[in-house]
Design a protein around this motif. Structure first.
Motif, PDB file in Angstrom:
ATOM      1  N   THR A 165    -113.122 -13.306 -20.532  1.00  0.00           N
ATOM      2  CA  THR A 165    -113.842 -13.516 -19.210  1.00  0.00           C
ATOM      3  C   THR A 165    -114.695 -12.297 -18.831  1.00  0.00           C
ATOM      4  OG1 THR A 165    -112.079 -15.032 -18.385  1.00  0.00           O
ATOM      5  CG2 THR A 165    -113.419 -13.846 -16.771  1.00  0.00           C
ATOM      6  N   TRP A 166    -114.410 -11.037 -19.263  1.00  0.00           N
ATOM      7  CA  TRP A 166    -115.234  -9.766 -18.971  1.00  0.00           C
ATOM      8  C   TRP A 166    -116.330 -10.109 -19.731  1.00  0.00           C
ATOM      9  CZ3 TRP A 166    -116.640  -5.952 -22.323  1.00  0.00           C
ATOM     10  CH2 TRP A 166    -117.086  -4.719 -21.654  1.00  0.00           C
ATOM     11  N   GLU A 167    -116.022 -10.481 -20.981  1.00  0.00           N
ATOM     12  CA  GLU A 167    -117.280 -10.548 -21.822  1.00  0.00           C
ATOM     13  C   GLU A 167    -118.405 -11.524 -21.282  1.00  0.00           C
ATOM     14  OE1 GLU A 167    -120.010  -9.434 -24.692  1.00  0.00           O
ATOM     15  OE2 GLU A 167    -118.040  -8.313 -24.157  1.00  0.00           O
ATOM     16  N   SER A 168    -117.953 -12.433 -20.724  1.00  0.00           N
ATOM     17  CA  SER A 168    -118.706 -13.601 -20.372  1.00  0.00           C
ATOM     18  C   SER A 168    -119.434 -13.166 -19.119  1.00  0.00           C
ATOM     19  CB  SER A 168    -117.820 -15.029 -19.910  1.00  0.00           C
ATOM     20  OG  SER A 168    -118.592 -15.753 -19.227  1.00  0.00           O
ATOM     21  N   LYS A 169    -118.849 -12.572 -18.174  1.00  0.00           N
ATOM     22  CA  LYS A 169    -119.541 -11.822 -17.049  1.00  0.00           C
ATOM     23  C   LYS A 169    -120.553 -10.857 -17.516  1.00  0.00           C
ATOM     24  CE  LYS A 169    -116.447 -13.193 -13.920  1.00  0.00           C
ATOM     25  NZ  LYS A 169    -116.308 -13.452 -12.408  1.00  0.00           N
ATOM     26  N   ARG A 170    -120.245 -10.183 -18.614  1.00  0.00           N
ATOM     27  CA  ARG A 170    -121.363  -9.227 -18.970  1.00  0.00           C
ATOM     28  C   ARG A 170    -122.497  -9.894 -19.598  1.00  0.00           C
ATOM     29  NH1 ARG A 170    -120.724  -4.033 -23.311  1.00  0.00           N
ATOM     30  NH2 ARG A 170    -122.441  -3.039 -22.693  1.00  0.00           N
ATOM     31  N   THR A 171    -122.261 -11.215 -20.181  1.00  0.00           N
ATOM     32  CA  THR A 171    -123.484 -11.794 -20.850  1.00  0.00           C
ATOM     33  C   THR A 171    -124.257 -12.514 -19.784  1.00  0.00           C
ATOM     34  OG1 THR A 171    -122.012 -12.412 -22.889  1.00  0.00           O
ATOM     35  CG2 THR A 171    -123.913 -14.165 -22.162  1.00  0.00           C
ATOM     36  N   PHE A 172    -123.587 -13.046 -18.882  1.00  0.00           N
ATOM     37  CA  PHE A 172    -124.345 -13.572 -17.305  1.00  0.00           C
ATOM     38  C   PHE A 172    -125.172 -12.289 -16.814  1.00  0.00           C
ATOM     39  CE2 PHE A 172    -121.938 -17.294 -18.394  1.00  0.00           C
ATOM     40  CZ  PHE A 172    -122.519 -18.179 -17.756  1.00  0.00           C
ATOM     41  N   ALA A 173    -124.376 -11.022 -16.647  1.00  0.00           N
ATOM     42  CA  ALA A 173    -125.454 -10.068 -16.175  1.00  0.00           C
ATOM     43  C   ALA A 173    -126.469  -9.736 -17.010  1.00  0.00           C
ATOM     44  CB  ALA A 173    -124.428  -8.997 -16.312  1.00  0.00           C
ATOM     45  N   LYS A 174    -126.469  -9.653 -18.342  1.00  0.00           N
ATOM     46  CA  LYS A 174    -127.562  -9.458 -19.296  1.00  0.00           C
ATOM     47  C   LYS A 174    -128.531 -10.777 -19.015  1.00  0.00           C
ATOM     48  CE  LYS A 174    -125.221  -7.014 -22.910  1.00  0.00           C
ATOM     49  NZ  LYS A 174    -124.635  -6.814 -24.516  1.00  0.00           N
ATOM     50  N   LYS A 175    -128.107 -11.809 -18.815  1.00  0.00           N
ATOM     51  CA  LYS A 175    -129.340 -12.845 -18.620  1.00  0.00           C
ATOM     52  C   LYS A 175    -129.985 -12.595 -17.383  1.00  0.00           C
ATOM     53  CE  LYS A 175    -130.068 -15.653 -20.625  1.00  0.00           C
ATOM     54  NZ  LYS A 175    -131.039 -15.999 -21.689  1.00  0.00           N
ATOM     55  N   ILE A 176    -129.298 -12.151 -16.200  1.00  0.00           N
ATOM     56  CA  ILE A 176    -129.787 -11.936 -15.061  1.00  0.00           C
ATOM     57  C   ILE A 176    -130.917 -10.836 -15.369  1.00  0.00           C
ATOM     58  CG2 ILE A 176    -129.781 -10.818 -12.709  1.00  0.00           C
ATOM     59  CD1 ILE A 176    -129.132 -13.740 -12.586  1.00  0.00           C
ATOM     60  N   VAL A 177    -130.721  -9.765 -15.972  1.00  0.00           N
ATOM     61  CA  VAL A 177    -131.492  -8.611 -16.310  1.00  0.00           C
ATOM     62  C   VAL A 177    -132.640  -9.043 -17.112  1.00  0.00           C
ATOM     63  CG1 VAL A 177    -131.900  -6.379 -17.539  1.00  0.00           C
ATOM     64  CG2 VAL A 177    -129.609  -6.764 -16.213  1.00  0.00           C
ATOM     65  N   GLN A 178    -132.536 -10.090 -18.191  1.00  0.00           N
ATOM     66  CA  GLN A 178    -133.644 -10.353 -18.770  1.00  0.00           C
ATOM     67  C   GLN A 178    -134.569 -11.196 -17.801  1.00  0.00           C
ATOM     68  OE1 GLN A 178    -132.428 -13.309 -21.913  1.00  0.00           O
ATOM     69  NE2 GLN A 178    -134.241 -14.259 -21.964  1.00  0.00           N
ATOM     70  N   ILE A 179    -133.927 -12.264 -17.185  1.00  0.00           N
ATOM     71  CA  ILE A 179    -134.717 -13.188 -16.269  1.00  0.00           C
ATOM     72  C   ILE A 179    -135.597 -12.124 -15.344  1.00  0.00           C
ATOM     73  CG2 ILE A 179    -134.589 -14.627 -14.456  1.00  0.00           C
ATOM     74  CD1 ILE A 179    -132.135 -16.008 -15.888  1.00  0.00           C
ATOM     75  N   GLY A 180    -134.863 -11.140 -14.646  1.00  0.00           N
ATOM     76  CA  GLY A 180    -135.516 -10.347 -13.735  1.00  0.00           C
ATOM     77  C   GLY A 180    -136.684  -9.381 -14.327  1.00  0.00           C
ATOM     78  N   LYS A 181    -136.351  -9.065 -15.465  1.00  0.00           N
ATOM     79  CA  LYS A 181    -137.544  -8.098 -16.108  1.00  0.00           C
ATOM     80  C   LYS A 181    -138.829  -9.098 -16.678  1.00  0.00           C
ATOM     81  CE  LYS A 181    -134.877  -4.204 -17.580  1.00  0.00           C
ATOM     82  NZ  LYS A 181    -135.290  -3.441 -16.625  1.00  0.00           N
ATOM     83  N   GLU A 182    -138.414 -10.329 -16.980  1.00  0.00           N
ATOM     84  CA  GLU A 182    -139.710 -11.270 -17.254  1.00  0.00           C
ATOM     85  C   GLU A 182    -140.472 -11.344 -15.878  1.00  0.00           C
ATOM     86  OE1 GLU A 182    -138.628 -14.887 -18.659  1.00  0.00           O
ATOM     87  OE2 GLU A 182    -137.406 -13.928 -20.385  1.00  0.00           O
TER      88      GLU A 182
END
Length: 291
Positions: A165-182
């Motif tokens: 679950t911890w790793e899943s949260k990190r994956t979702f956080a990375k996705k937000i960063v990716q979207i945001g930077k785009e």
């Protein structure tokens, strides 16, 4: 949500998210909704629309954000925060509660809707990553002098639901960063706050007294706080009251990071740029269900 008592032409801010946004309105926790209310008191109204998940919020977004903005008319909202993923990333037997691809589609829909809608031209958007969780430490020190034993301990811990679950949260956080930077590369209206990394770095520094730069070393060793792996520390209840929801320190970090980003990127949003009006306090109406 917030019941508004201000005139239609009163400047507004919308906070859109799950229960971490919904619960951010209490002074005792230094919640970011409360701090925004305090900062802009008498000048700008803060509307809290914290509910549940990216999926369940799709209808709420149309009803409580888009429809309200249309009915209200100008001026456009000053900014809208989108803080989602904490519930979406929670694991079921077959994967996250909301699949990552679906989560991404919802987030992009929200951002595109704000950028494209005639009633939100000029409205700023702040994407906030979901936070980590605080998985209890197994109470085992890594066997660094016995590499084979250490590998087995690490492998077993990574099979647990907590770490996954911890790793899943990190994956979702990375996705937000990716979207945001785009979006940041395309428009000045969007900013992304990597809250997952910010709060983890601060916890690393507090627990070990080490510079925040050691985050990378701890990450390399699989010892980041909250992961539940051997040798990893815990955030503690001041950060996460139940492993998921914020304690006072958790909200303090989020509030500090949010204000730093907001006022550095858009100094025109400083409170002195808005005239003092009749002071009307927003009324926060807690939901029956807390997640």
């Amino acid at each position: 949500m917030t019941k508004s008592q201000t005139p239609k032409d009163h400047p507004r801010i919308y906070l859109f998210g799950d229960s971490l946004t919904e619960r951010a309105c209490f002074e005792s926790d230094n919640g970011f909704a409360w701090k925004l209310e305090e900062y802009y008191e008498g000048r700008v109204e803060v509307v809290n629309e914290g509910v549940q998940t990216a999926r369940s919020l799709r209808t709420s977004f149309e009803r409580y954000i888009v429809k309200v903005i249309e009915d209200r008319g100008p001026p456009a909202p000053l900014f809208i925060t989108i803080f989602l993923g904490a519930n979406d990333a929670c694991l079921l037997s077959n994967g996250p509660y909301v699949p990552l691809s679906e989560f991404e589609a919802h987030i992009r829909h929200y951002v595109d809707s704000i950028l494209d809608h005639p009633g939100t031209q000029g409205t700023k958007i702040i994407l906030i990553t979901p936070p980590p969780i605080d998985v209890p430490s197994p109470g085992l020190e890594p066997a660094d002098d016995l590499p084979e034993v250490a590998d087995v301990m690490q492998s077993l811990a990574k099979l647990g639901r907590g770490y996954k679950t911890w790793e899943s949260k990190r994956t979702f956080a990375k996705k937000i960063v990716q979207i945001g930077k785009e979006y940041e590369a395309k428009t000045e209206q969007v900013a992304v706050l990597d809250f997952w990394t910010a709060i983890t770095k601060i916890a690393c520094k507090e627990m070990d007294g080490t510079p925040e730069g050691d985050f990378d070393e701890l990450d390399l060793k699989d010892r980041l706080p909250g992961s539940g792996l051997p040798g990893a520390g815990e955030f503690g209840k001041e950060y996460f009251t139940d492993g998921l929801h914020f304690g006072k320190k958790g909200y303090e970090v989020l509030t500090r990071e949010l204000f730093a980003l907001l006022l550095a990127k858009w100094p025109e949003l400083e409170r002195q740029n808005f005239p003092l009006r009749v002071s009307v306090q927003s009324q926060y109406v807690p939901k029956v269900t807390m997640r």
